[in-house]
Design a protein around this motif. Structure first.
Motif, PDB file in Angstrom:
ATOM      1  N   PRO A 166       0.853  -1.198   0.000  1.00  0.00           N
ATOM      2  CA  PRO A 166       0.000   0.000   0.000  1.00  0.00           C
ATOM      3  C   PRO A 166       0.889   1.248   0.000  1.00  0.00           C
ATOM      4  O   PRO A 166       1.899   1.313   0.698  1.00  0.00           O
ATOM      5  N   LEU A 167       0.500   2.232  -0.797  1.00  0.00           N
ATOM      6  CA  LEU A 167       1.335   3.420  -0.976  1.00  0.00           C
ATOM      7  C   LEU A 167       1.560   4.181   0.322  1.00  0.00           C
ATOM      8  O   LEU A 167       2.649   4.714   0.554  1.00  0.00           O
ATOM      9  N   ALA A 168       0.565   4.237   1.211  1.00  0.00           N
ATOM     10  CA  ALA A 168       0.749   4.923   2.499  1.00  0.00           C
ATOM     11  C   ALA A 168       1.828   4.218   3.315  1.00  0.00           C
ATOM     12  O   ALA A 168       2.630   4.859   3.988  1.00  0.00           O
ATOM     13  N   ARG A 169       1.874   2.900   3.223  1.00  0.00           N
ATOM     14  CA  ARG A 169       2.902   2.144   3.956  1.00  0.00           C
ATOM     15  C   ARG A 169       4.281   2.422   3.380  1.00  0.00           C
ATOM     16  O   ARG A 169       5.259   2.551   4.104  1.00  0.00           O
ATOM     17  N   VAL A 170       4.383   2.544   2.055  1.00  0.00           N
ATOM     18  CA  VAL A 170       5.663   2.868   1.418  1.00  0.00           C
ATOM     19  C   VAL A 170       6.126   4.251   1.869  1.00  0.00           C
ATOM     20  O   VAL A 170       7.290   4.456   2.202  1.00  0.00           O
ATOM     21  N   ARG A 171       5.208   5.226   1.875  1.00  0.00           N
ATOM     22  CA  ARG A 171       5.559   6.583   2.309  1.00  0.00           C
ATOM     23  C   ARG A 171       6.069   6.564   3.746  1.00  0.00           C
ATOM     24  O   ARG A 171       7.110   7.147   4.054  1.00  0.00           O
ATOM     25  N   ASN A 172       5.381   5.875   4.640  1.00  0.00           N
ATOM     26  CA  ASN A 172       5.822   5.790   6.045  1.00  0.00           C
ATOM     27  C   ASN A 172       7.178   5.110   6.154  1.00  0.00           C
ATOM     28  O   ASN A 172       8.032   5.530   6.936  1.00  0.00           O
ATOM     29  N   PHE A 173       7.380   4.069   5.372  1.00  0.00           N
ATOM     30  CA  PHE A 173       8.645   3.338   5.366  1.00  0.00           C
ATOM     31  C   PHE A 173       9.807   4.283   5.039  1.00  0.00           C
ATOM     32  O   PHE A 173      10.832   4.312   5.722  1.00  0.00           O
ATOM     33  N   VAL A 174       9.643   5.105   3.994  1.00  0.00           N
ATOM     34  CA  VAL A 174      10.696   6.035   3.579  1.00  0.00           C
ATOM     35  C   VAL A 174      10.864   7.146   4.613  1.00  0.00           C
ATOM     36  O   VAL A 174      11.984   7.514   4.963  1.00  0.00           O
ATOM     37  N   GLN A 175       9.759   7.676   5.127  1.00  0.00           N
ATOM     38  CA  GLN A 175       9.850   8.752   6.119  1.00  0.00           C
ATOM     39  C   GLN A 175      10.527   8.297   7.400  1.00  0.00           C
ATOM     40  O   GLN A 175      11.125   9.096   8.105  1.00  0.00           O
ATOM     41  N   GLU A 176      10.469   6.997   7.687  1.00  0.00           N
ATOM     42  CA  GLU A 176      11.118   6.461   8.885  1.00  0.00           C
ATOM     43  C   GLU A 176      12.556   6.035   8.609  1.00  0.00           C
ATOM     44  O   GLU A 176      13.197   5.417   9.455  1.00  0.00           O
ATOM     45  N   GLY A 177      13.071   6.334   7.414  1.00  0.00           N
ATOM     46  CA  GLY A 177      14.480   6.069   7.128  1.00  0.00           C
ATOM     47  C   GLY A 177      14.742   4.883   6.236  1.00  0.00           C
ATOM     48  O   GLY A 177      15.890   4.552   5.968  1.00  0.00           O
ATOM     49  N   GLY A 178      13.695   4.201   5.763  1.00  0.00           N
ATOM     50  CA  GLY A 178      13.890   3.071   4.867  1.00  0.00           C
ATOM     51  C   GLY A 178      14.327   3.545   3.493  1.00  0.00           C
ATOM     52  O   GLY A 178      14.047   4.665   3.072  1.00  0.00           O
ATOM     53  N   CYS A 179      15.012   2.693   2.772  1.00  0.00           N
ATOM     54  CA  CYS A 179      15.510   3.017   1.435  1.00  0.00           C
ATOM     55  C   CYS A 179      14.626   2.324   0.405  1.00  0.00           C
ATOM     56  O   CYS A 179      14.348   1.135   0.515  1.00  0.00           O
ATOM     57  N   LEU A 180      14.186   3.074  -0.589  1.00  0.00           N
ATOM     58  CA  LEU A 180      13.314   2.556  -1.638  1.00  0.00           C
ATOM     59  C   LEU A 180      14.038   2.599  -2.969  1.00  0.00           C
ATOM     60  O   LEU A 180      14.530   3.645  -3.389  1.00  0.00           O
ATOM     61  N   TYR A 181      14.131   1.446  -3.628  1.00  0.00           N
ATOM     62  CA  TYR A 181      14.592   1.380  -5.010  1.00  0.00           C
ATOM     63  C   TYR A 181      13.347   1.108  -5.835  1.00  0.00           C
ATOM     64  O   TYR A 181      12.682   0.091  -5.641  1.00  0.00           O
ATOM     65  N   ALA A 182      12.989   1.997  -6.717  1.00  0.00           N
ATOM     66  CA  ALA A 182      11.791   1.823  -7.533  1.00  0.00           C
ATOM     67  C   ALA A 182      12.136   1.968  -8.999  1.00  0.00           C
ATOM     68  O   ALA A 182      12.853   2.886  -9.387  1.00  0.00           O
ATOM     69  N   GLU A 237       4.383   6.399 -11.703  1.00  0.00           N
ATOM     70  CA  GLU A 237       2.985   6.836 -11.698  1.00  0.00           C
ATOM     71  C   GLU A 237       2.311   6.539 -10.361  1.00  0.00           C
ATOM     72  O   GLU A 237       1.440   7.275  -9.930  1.00  0.00           O
ATOM     73  N   HIS A 238       2.710   5.478  -9.694  1.00  0.00           N
ATOM     74  CA  HIS A 238       2.145   5.149  -8.388  1.00  0.00           C
ATOM     75  C   HIS A 238       2.709   6.043  -7.289  1.00  0.00           C
ATOM     76  O   HIS A 238       2.011   6.437  -6.375  1.00  0.00           O
ATOM     77  N   LEU A 239       3.993   6.339  -7.383  1.00  0.00           N
ATOM     78  CA  LEU A 239       4.686   7.020  -6.294  1.00  0.00           C
ATOM     79  C   LEU A 239       4.636   8.541  -6.365  1.00  0.00           C
ATOM     80  O   LEU A 239       4.827   9.209  -5.359  1.00  0.00           O
ATOM     81  N   ALA A 240       4.372   9.100  -7.523  1.00  0.00           N
ATOM     82  CA  ALA A 240       4.416  10.556  -7.689  1.00  0.00           C
ATOM     83  C   ALA A 240       3.504  11.271  -6.702  1.00  0.00           C
ATOM     84  O   ALA A 240       3.915  12.230  -6.046  1.00  0.00           O
ATOM     85  N   ASN A 241       2.288  10.834  -6.552  1.00  0.00           N
ATOM     86  CA  ASN A 241       1.360  11.485  -5.617  1.00  0.00           C
ATOM     87  C   ASN A 241       1.662  11.122  -4.172  1.00  0.00           C
ATOM     88  O   ASN A 241       1.384  11.896  -3.267  1.00  0.00           O
ATOM     89  N   THR A 242       2.219   9.948  -3.957  1.00  0.00           N
ATOM     90  CA  THR A 242       2.553   9.507  -2.605  1.00  0.00           C
ATOM     91  C   THR A 242       3.627  10.390  -1.988  1.00  0.00           C
ATOM     92  O   THR A 242       3.625  10.637  -0.795  1.00  0.00           O
ATOM     93  N   PHE A 243       4.541  10.880  -2.814  1.00  0.00           N
ATOM     94  CA  PHE A 243       5.630  11.724  -2.341  1.00  0.00           C
ATOM     95  C   PHE A 243       5.554  13.111  -2.980  1.00  0.00           C
ATOM     96  O   PHE A 243       6.574  13.715  -3.279  1.00  0.00           O
ATOM     97  N   SER A 244       4.357  13.613  -3.174  1.00  0.00           N
ATOM     98  CA  SER A 244       4.203  14.909  -3.843  1.00  0.00           C
ATOM     99  C   SER A 244       4.984  15.988  -3.102  1.00  0.00           C
ATOM    100  O   SER A 244       5.037  16.016  -1.879  1.00  0.00           O
ATOM    101  N   ASN A 245       5.622  16.840  -3.862  1.00  0.00           N
ATOM    102  CA  ASN A 245       6.437  17.953  -3.360  1.00  0.00           C
ATOM    103  C   ASN A 245       7.674  17.511  -2.591  1.00  0.00           C
ATOM    104  O   ASN A 245       8.340  18.332  -2.001  1.00  0.00           O
ATOM    105  N   ALA A 246       7.965  16.229  -2.570  1.00  0.00           N
ATOM    106  CA  ALA A 246       9.160  15.771  -1.870  1.00  0.00           C
ATOM    107  C   ALA A 246      10.160  15.140  -2.836  1.00  0.00           C
ATOM    108  O   ALA A 246      11.350  15.355  -2.720  1.00  0.00           O
ATOM    109  N   ILE A 247       9.670  14.376  -3.789  1.00  0.00           N
ATOM    110  CA  ILE A 247      10.534  13.679  -4.727  1.00  0.00           C
ATOM    111  C   ILE A 247       9.898  13.800  -6.101  1.00  0.00           C
ATOM    112  O   ILE A 247       8.694  13.651  -6.252  1.00  0.00           O
ATOM    113  N   GLN A 248      10.708  14.060  -7.095  1.00  0.00           N
ATOM    114  CA  GLN A 248      10.193  14.138  -8.457  1.00  0.00           C
ATOM    115  C   GLN A 248      10.477  12.814  -9.154  1.00  0.00           C
ATOM    116  O   GLN A 248      11.625  12.393  -9.262  1.00  0.00           O
TER     117      GLN A 248
END
Length: 177
Positions: free
Chosen positions: A136-152, A158-169
């Motif tokens: 779930p995208l909310a879980r991915v966002r929390n994972f990254v905000q808590e210091g997890g590393c995401l390779y996408a 298209e899935h992640l753009a809105n999840t991290f709006s204004n933070a990552i392009q």
């Protein structure tokens, strides 16, 4: 920064510690920094960073490290995770690509993400291209905000753009779909 291809840092050439300062932070504490590095025909390393929020170049300070690698002991005590095999890795099921195949070839243990047990108890989450089974995208966002590393992969943009709006392009590089 090390130069070399061996996974053992002791077998690589130490170039130094590259420290960029003056990074601005927005209200959420997130920073947007574009880093470029390369080398010329003579092997001279170049590195630069630009703060995207302020569109300004960041000052770079290169610090020399002891050539005896005594700093590795300090780094290992601070992080406790110098050995790549100690990282907790999760990869989504294969789609167009299969990061799991690469991790297996490197002898790195990992788990395959499963919706039934959607825990992201890991250090790095690998999101394969065109997978249909992702957290779930909310879980991915929390994972990254808590210091997890995401390779996408680019197809996850298209899935992640809105999840991290204004933070990552996120941009798609025209991968197969």
């Amino acid at each position: 920064m090390l130069q070399g291809e061996d996974k053992d840092p002791g077998k690589c050439h130490v170039l130094g510690t590259y420290v960029f300062s003056g990074v601005s932070h927005n209200a959420e504490g997130l920073a947007k920094v574009e880093i470029e590095y390369g080398y010329d025909e003579s092997g001279i390393i170049t590195a630069s960073a630009r703060d995207i929020a302020t569109d300004s170049q960041l000052p770079l300070k290169i610090e020399e490290l002891p050539s005896d690698f005594s700093w590795l002991d300090t780094l290992q005590r601070q992080t406790g995770k110098l050995d790549p095999s100690s990282l907790r890795l999760i990869a989504t099921p294969p789609g167009y690509d299969d990061v799991g195949k690469v991790l297996r070839s490197l002898g790195l243990p990992f788990q395959v993400y499963n919706r039934r047990n959607d825990s992201l108890d890991c250090d790095i989450l690998f999101w394969n291209c065109l997978t249909t089974n992702f957290p779930p995208l909310a879980r991915v966002r929390n994972f990254v905000q808590e210091g997890g590393c995401l390779y996408a992969s680019c197809c996850a943009a298209e899935h992640l753009a809105n999840t991290f709006s204004n933070a990552i392009q996120f941009t798609s590089s025209g991968c197969r779909s």
